[in-house]
Structure formats: C-alpha cells, structure tokens
Design an enzyme around this catalytic site. Structure first.
Site, mmCIF file in Angstrom:
data_model
loop_
_atom_site.group_PDB
_atom_site.id
_atom_site.type_symbol
_atom_site.label_atom_id
_atom_site.label_comp_id
_atom_site.label_asym_id
_atom_site.label_seq_id
_atom_site.Cartn_x
_atom_site.Cartn_y
_atom_site.Cartn_z
ATOM 1 C CG HIS A 197 -0.289 0.396 2.484
ATOM 2 N ND1 HIS A 197 0.405 -0.512 3.233
ATOM 3 C CD2 HIS A 197 -0.178 1.585 3.140
ATOM 4 C CE1 HIS A 197 0.912 0.082 4.303
ATOM 5 N NE2 HIS A 197 0.583 1.348 4.272
HETATM 6 C C1 UD1 Z 1 -1.954 6.251 5.181
HETATM 7 C C2 UD1 Z 1 -0.664 6.732 5.849
HETATM 8 C C3 UD1 Z 1 0.355 5.611 5.837
HETATM 9 C C4 UD1 Z 1 -0.206 4.354 6.455
HETATM 10 C C5 UD1 Z 1 -1.520 3.977 5.799
HETATM 11 C C6 UD1 Z 1 -2.144 2.829 6.541
HETATM 12 C C7 UD1 Z 1 -0.209 9.124 5.520
HETATM 13 C C8 UD1 Z 1 0.640 10.115 4.815
HETATM 14 N N1 UD1 Z 1 -0.078 7.853 5.115
HETATM 15 O O1 UD1 Z 1 -1.641 5.961 3.828
HETATM 16 O O2 UD1 Z 1 1.489 6.008 6.596
HETATM 17 O O3 UD1 Z 1 0.717 3.308 6.299
HETATM 18 O O4 UD1 Z 1 -2.424 5.096 5.855
HETATM 19 O O5 UD1 Z 1 -3.064 2.144 5.801
HETATM 20 O O6 UD1 Z 1 -0.960 9.488 6.395
HETATM 21 N N2 UD1 Z 1 -8.765 5.364 0.369
HETATM 22 C C9 UD1 Z 1 -9.990 4.791 0.204
HETATM 23 N N3 UD1 Z 1 -10.736 4.527 1.320
HETATM 24 C C10 UD1 Z 1 -10.307 4.813 2.584
HETATM 25 C C11 UD1 Z 1 -9.060 5.422 2.721
HETATM 26 C C12 UD1 Z 1 -8.301 5.691 1.622
HETATM 27 O O7 UD1 Z 1 -10.418 4.509 -0.920
HETATM 28 O O8 UD1 Z 1 -11.037 4.534 3.544
HETATM 29 C C13 UD1 Z 1 -7.935 5.624 -0.839
HETATM 30 C C14 UD1 Z 1 -8.183 6.998 -1.444
HETATM 31 O O9 UD1 Z 1 -8.058 6.862 -2.833
HETATM 32 C C15 UD1 Z 1 -7.021 7.798 -0.911
HETATM 33 C C16 UD1 Z 1 -5.907 6.753 -0.854
HETATM 34 O O10 UD1 Z 1 -6.564 5.556 -0.503
HETATM 35 O O11 UD1 Z 1 -6.679 8.878 -1.725
HETATM 36 C C17 UD1 Z 1 -4.818 7.074 0.141
HETATM 37 O O12 UD1 Z 1 -5.365 7.281 1.448
HETATM 38 P P1 UD1 Z 1 -4.540 8.154 2.521
HETATM 39 O O13 UD1 Z 1 -5.224 8.084 3.832
HETATM 40 O O14 UD1 Z 1 -4.245 9.494 1.982
HETATM 41 O O15 UD1 Z 1 -3.146 7.439 2.595
HETATM 42 P P2 UD1 Z 1 -2.785 5.894 2.755
HETATM 43 O O16 UD1 Z 1 -2.105 5.465 1.501
HETATM 44 O O17 UD1 Z 1 -3.951 5.144 3.243
HETATM 45 N N1 UDP Z 2 -4.442 -4.952 8.566
HETATM 46 C C1 UDP Z 2 -5.719 -5.492 8.612
HETATM 47 N N2 UDP Z 2 -6.325 -5.847 7.429
HETATM 48 C C2 UDP Z 2 -5.713 -5.697 6.229
HETATM 49 C C3 UDP Z 2 -4.400 -5.146 6.194
HETATM 50 C C4 UDP Z 2 -3.799 -4.769 7.384
HETATM 51 O O1 UDP Z 2 -6.288 -5.671 9.688
HETATM 52 O O2 UDP Z 2 -6.320 -6.039 5.200
HETATM 53 C C5 UDP Z 2 -3.800 -4.544 9.825
HETATM 54 C C6 UDP Z 2 -2.507 -5.253 10.123
HETATM 55 O O3 UDP Z 2 -2.759 -6.468 10.777
HETATM 56 C C7 UDP Z 2 -1.772 -4.241 10.995
HETATM 57 C C8 UDP Z 2 -2.222 -2.920 10.419
HETATM 58 O O4 UDP Z 2 -3.440 -3.176 9.713
HETATM 59 O O5 UDP Z 2 -2.207 -4.332 12.333
HETATM 60 C C9 UDP Z 2 -1.200 -2.376 9.475
HETATM 61 O O6 UDP Z 2 -1.741 -1.297 8.777
HETATM 62 P P1 UDP Z 2 -1.237 -0.843 7.339
HETATM 63 O O7 UDP Z 2 -0.512 -1.932 6.674
HETATM 64 O O8 UDP Z 2 -2.409 -0.264 6.660
HETATM 65 O O9 UDP Z 2 -0.284 0.403 7.679
HETATM 66 P P2 UDP Z 2 1.193 0.574 8.262
HETATM 67 O O10 UDP Z 2 1.384 -0.329 9.422
HETATM 68 O O11 UDP Z 2 2.150 0.302 7.142
HETATM 69 O O12 UDP Z 2 1.246 2.012 8.607
#
Ligand code: UD1
Ligand code: UDP
Length: 381
Positions: free
Chosen positions: A219
């Site tokens: 991701h």
């Molecule tokens: C964010 C965090 C990242 C973390 C990740 C966990 C920042 C800069 N990044 O990244 O550190 O590892 O969350 O998962 O804060 N989207 C959806 N539905 C949702 C949420 C997001 O469709 O409920 C899509 C949207 O297209 C959005 C994109 O995901 O633009 C990115 O979401 P965003 O929260 O900006 O960043 P993450 O990549 O999720």
């Molecule tokens: N996780 C989850 N379902 C998923 C993917 C991740 O429950 O489909 C959980 C995972 O077990 C961990 C956390 O989400 O506890 C990690 O989040 P993510 O990978 O989104 O972000 P990061 O840790 O890289 O910030």
C-alpha cells in the site's frame, strides 16, 4: 481524573489505539478518562468501522470526516478541526500514534495551544525523507512531551537527535521524557490471537491451508503510484506463485486496488486476473488478518505493522521497501529488504524456502503489557 484525547484516523492507528483503550477500561477507569477523535482519514467500512467494532474500541466521541486529499489539504483541514475539539475539551494530554497525516495534524494543533503530546511509536526512522511518514514522525517527536519507543533502535534515534535519557518528571515539551517500552501492537496480537482462532473463517473461505500460502500486502504510495515499482512487485509475485504452485493471499488497500487498474501493464494485469494462485481480497478485519499472518508460510509486505506482526507470529518477511524502520527484524534474519526488485524478491523467497527453520525471533517488542506501562507513565507525570 486525568483527561486524554486520543487521535485516530488511519487503519493502523485504530488498531494500536485498541490496546490503550482496553488498558484504561480494565485498569485505569477511575483515573483516566479517554475522549476519542477520529479524523476520518480512513472512512471505508473495511478500513475503519470494522476495527472499532471488532476490537471493542468505544465509538469515537468526534468524527471529523476529513477523508482523502492532497497531503497539504488533508493535513490542513485536520489541524483546523482538531484545534476546535481541543479548545472545547481542553484535555490534559493528546495521545497520538505512529506517523500518518492524522498524527502530524494532531501534533501541530495540540502544540500550538500548549496541550502536552504523548507520542506512541516514537523514535522510528527510515532516514528517507522522501517518505511522507518520515517527516511526520520527526515533527511529531520534536513537539511531544512523553515519547514511547517500541524498540531500542527507536530510543537510540531519539538520543541521536538530542533527546536526553536523563530527564526526570515532570516532563514538558521543553523537557521531554523518552521511554523504551515495547509495542502496543504486540499487546494486541497476543490479546486477539485466540479470538481469531475461534472466530475467523478466512482460511476456509478462501481455501487456504496452514503453512501452504504466502500472505502479501502492498500500500505504500511509492509502490502504488510508481508503475515501474508496482509492475516489478506483481511480476515477482506472479512468477513465484506459478513456479512454486503456491497461493498468495493478497488483501488489498483501496489505494492499491485503484493503482492496479491504472498502473499495471496489460500483460501483468491479465496474468493477475487469470492467476489460479493469487487471491486478491478486499481489506480484511484484524482477526482475519492475524489468522492469515499466524498460519502463512511467509509474508511479503511494504507495511510497517504487517512486518512486525509477521515477526510476532514467527514468520519471515520479504520487505518491498529500500529500508525499514524495524531494523531489528532484518538484523535477526527474519526480514529481507527486497525493495521493488523482482530479482531480489525472488532471491529472498528462495533464501527463506531453504533457511526458514534456522531463524530465531528474540522477544524484542515488550511483554504484552506496554499499554499499561504507558498509562502508568502518563499518570505519574
Ligand atoms: C496512510 C498513511 C500511511 C499508512 C496507511 C495505513 C499518511 C501520509 N499515510 O496511507 O502512513 O501506512 O495510511 O493504511 O498518512 N482510500 C480509500 N478509502 C479509505 C481510505 C483511503 O479509498 O477509507 C484511498 C483513497 O483513494 C485515498 C488513498 O486511498 O486517496 C490514500 O489514502 P490516505 O489516507 O491518503 O493514505 P494511505 O495510503 O492510506
Ligand atoms: N491490517 C488489517 N487488514 C488488512 C491489512 C492490514 O487488519 O487487510 C492490519 C494489520 O494487521 C496491521 C495494520 O493493519 O495491524 C497495518 O496497517 P497498514 O498496513 O495499513 O499500515 P502501516 O502499518 O504500514 O502504517
């Protein structure tokens, strides 16, 4: 009664917050009152509400519904709304987790009105400032009053940046307290493992057998948004699964599902669609995730949290990044940095296929009661 405001927003923060909320409910409910603010950074049911329900987190007192946007817009909107809530509630502390834009926004809002910040997962560094998270972490740490680092490396990073190990309570933003304390995610993995065994049907539902599949997640923005990197990662996974006739369970973040449609070459897209081994799933619940993690043979991921959970469940991890904050995992031989490089990913898979049994997993993430320790330290300040 001490009043804290917990800021959550992104999936991993909701999960991390469950550990502290549980500790407060079970051991400190007469001493700490928690108000939960959800920024709404993640909003899909499978990225947010599912964790609140499954992990027993109280319904957030505020949902700011900020949603997605460019970094500046998203963070700016959050700062404005979080400030309003903080002024209304005037808590003793703001508790923030990790390194997302929600974490940064809360730290800016709180520090401007002099509300002390507790940063859980402090000190982690990738030493790669092109990562949005690296900037967020550094800024949050330097605005915080109490900094809780899950690893010794994280603690040492804080010392290297000028934090003092000799400061004594009362701690303030100018005289912060730093602690090496273990990881609230480890608390959660221990706490929820048996519940996952009882309640999750994810293996049966997807025809996955213990030790006979790989678990993958992708991701990070540099992997999803750079077609070269995304193609290399998928090419490696498709080849490994075909050549070894092994399933790969791939619960995908919505960001990655969208990127596959726009950034994957047509040939790879077709191979992925027709693959008998790669099982693309929607984001799964936490219980399903720890079921997948604890029964797989190997993890491939660019997630920080999933790298750690692989280690908790004693599974080797191939890391789709050029560095990691969780260096202990690589030092233990349980993680290999393979970047988005097909050759390195395949070599890492071959290495773990032959050497897996020799890996040891020293207990370096605490004792499963990190959240209780953090509550004691907050109360003691
Ligand atoms: C964010 C965090 C990242 C973390 C990740 C966990 C920042 C800069 N990044 O990244 O550190 O590892 O969350 O998962 O804060 N989207 C959806 N539905 C949702 C949420 C997001 O469709 O409920 C899509 C949207 O297209 C959005 C994109 O995901 O633009 C990115 O979401 P965003 O929260 O900006 O960043 P993450 O990549 O999720
Ligand atoms: N996780 C989850 N379902 C998923 C993917 C991740 O429950 O489909 C959980 C995972 O077990 C961990 C956390 O989400 O506890 C990690 O989040 P993510 O990978 O989104 O972000 P990061 O840790 O890289 O910030």
């Amino acid at each position: 009664m001490l009043k804290i405001i917990t800021i959550i927003g992104a999936r991993p923060q909701i999960i991390k917050a469950a550990a502290l909320s549980r500790a407060i409910r079970n051991h400190f409910k007469d001493k700490i009152r928690e108000v939960i603010v959800h920024t709404g950074q993640h909003y899909d049911e499978k990225m947010s509400q599912v964790f609140i329900d499954e992990l027993g987190i109280p319904t957030p007192n505020y949902n700011l519904s900020i949603g997605s946007g460019s970094h500046g817009k998203q963070t700016g909107r959050m700062i404005e709304r979080i400030e309003e809530v903080l002024l209304e509630e005037m808590p003793d502390y703001v508790v923030i987790y990790g390194d997302t834009n929600s974490t940064l926004a809360a730290s800016v809002a709180a520090s401007k009105i002099h509300i002390p910040i507790v940063h859980i997962e402090a000190g982690l560094r990738s030493f790669n400032k092109s990562m949005p998270e690296e900037i967020n972490r550094i800024m949050c740490d330097h605005a915080s009053t109490l900094l809780f680092s899950p690893t010794k490396t994280g603690y040492n990073n804080l010392i290297d940046e000028g934090f003092s190990s000799g400061n004594k309570s009362p701690f303030t933003a100018d005289h912060p307290g730093i602690f090496h304390c273990g990881d609230v995610m480890y608390d959660n993995s221990l706490y929820f493992k048996n519940m996952a065994l009882r309640e999750s049907n994810i293996l049966q539902d997807n025809d996955l057998k213990k030790d006979e599949y790989i678990l993958g997640t992708i991701h990070r923005n540099n992997n999803t948004d750079d077609p070269g990197r995304l193609n290399a990662i998928f090419a490696a996974m498709i080849n490994i699964s075909n050549e070894n006739k092994i399933n790969i369970a791939l619960p995908l973040h919505p960001r990655t599902s969208k990127a596959i449609e726009t950034n994957l070459d047509k040939t790879l897209h077709d191979q992925l669609e027709n693959s008998s081994y790669i099982k693309i799933l929607p984001p799964v619940s936490f219980l399903d995730m720890i079921m997948l993690e604890s029964n797989c043979s190997l993890v491939m991921t660019d997630s920080g949290g999933v790298q750690k959970e692989a280690y908790f469940f004693e599974k080797p991890a191939i890391i789709f990044r050029s560095e990691t904050e969780w260096t202990e995992i690589v030092d233990a031989g349980a993680g290999i940095i393979a970047d988005a490089d097909q050759r390195k990913i395949t070599a890492a898979f071959d290495h773990f296929s032959t050497n897996q049994k020799q890996i040891t997993y020293p207990k370096i993430f605490g004792d499963g009661f990190t959240a209780e320790f953090i509550c004691e330290m907050i109360l003691g300040n």
